[in-house]
Scaffold this motif. Structure first.
Motif, short mmCIF file in Angstrom:
data_model
loop_
_atom_site.label_atom_id
_atom_site.label_comp_id
_atom_site.label_asym_id
_atom_site.label_seq_id
_atom_site.Cartn_x
_atom_site.Cartn_y
_atom_site.Cartn_z
N ASP A 207 32.32 2.97 -0.25
CA ASP A 207 32.07 3.86 0.90
C ASP A 207 30.78 4.65 0.71
O ASP A 207 29.99 4.82 1.65
N GLN B 250 27.44 4.42 2.97
CA GLN B 250 26.85 5.64 3.55
C GLN B 250 25.35 5.73 3.21
O GLN B 250 24.54 6.03 4.08
N ARG C 293 36.98 1.76 -3.60
CA ARG C 293 36.62 2.10 -2.22
C ARG C 293 35.74 3.36 -2.17
O ARG C 293 34.82 3.44 -1.36
#
Length: 186
Positions: free
Chosen positions: A167, A171, A163
């Motif tokens: 993530d 982003q 994750r």
């Protein structure tokens, strides 16, 4: 201030998705205790990339090592501990105990683990010191997996390492889209 030719911002990120797939598969097989037949499937998967694609996967694995070492450095320093004291010896010691890791690959992994802590790209460090050798392939994968395990262990979440990367990718994608929209509006 002059930046190093080995600075992380000069390095290619490689095929992070493929490296993350290998990592996620390994972490899940460790968690389930079921690794039978996986090595052959993983080998076929990596061979399907061809030489240029395989190089991109190696760069992606180095990127994961860089990100994990940076994250671990922050985590340990927030507890007034040193990542070099706690993580590097643990990874290298674990690798030495594993029969699948060729001893010749361990010194390279030591350098790849230290590189992010001193502001050097693992990818560019490896390129500076010659091409990848066969003896280093398993060691690279094991180092990446052990770092992922350490991230998961520290967070208490078996999906945290994967994750963390997804993530970051999300982003970057959002930032890239915002930049494209700003360029279109100019």
């Amino acid at each position: 201030m002059m930046t190093s030719p080995l600075a992380p911002d000069r390095a290619p990120v490689g095929d992070i998705a493929a490296a993350l797939t290998v990592l996620d598969t390994r972490l899940k097989s460790i968690g389930s205790g079921e690794a039978a037949g996986e090595d052959e499937l993983r080998s076929r998967y990596l061979e399907s990339f061809g030489p240029l694609g395989a190089a991109a996967v190696l760069d992606g694995a180095c990127t994961l090592i860089y990100v994990y070492m940076q994250w671990l450095e922050d985590a340990y320093s927030s507890q007034d501990e040193d990542v070099m004291e706690h993580v590097v010896p643990w990874v290298l010691g674990t690798m030495k105990l594993m029969k699948v890791v060729d001893d010749e690959g361990i010194p390279t992994m030591a350098a790849l683990l230290v590189a992010p802590v001193v502001g050097i790209s693992p990818t560019l460090w490896r390129r500076e010191h010659g091409p990848w050798r066969k003896e280093e392939m398993t060691a690279l994968e094991v180092a990446m997996v052990l770092l992922g395990l350490r991230v998961n262990e520290l967070t208490g979440d078996d999906d945290s390492a994967v994750r963390l990367i997804t993530d970051l990718l999300d982003q970057f994608e959002a930032d890239d889209e915002a930049g494209d929209e700003a360029d279109d509006g100019a």
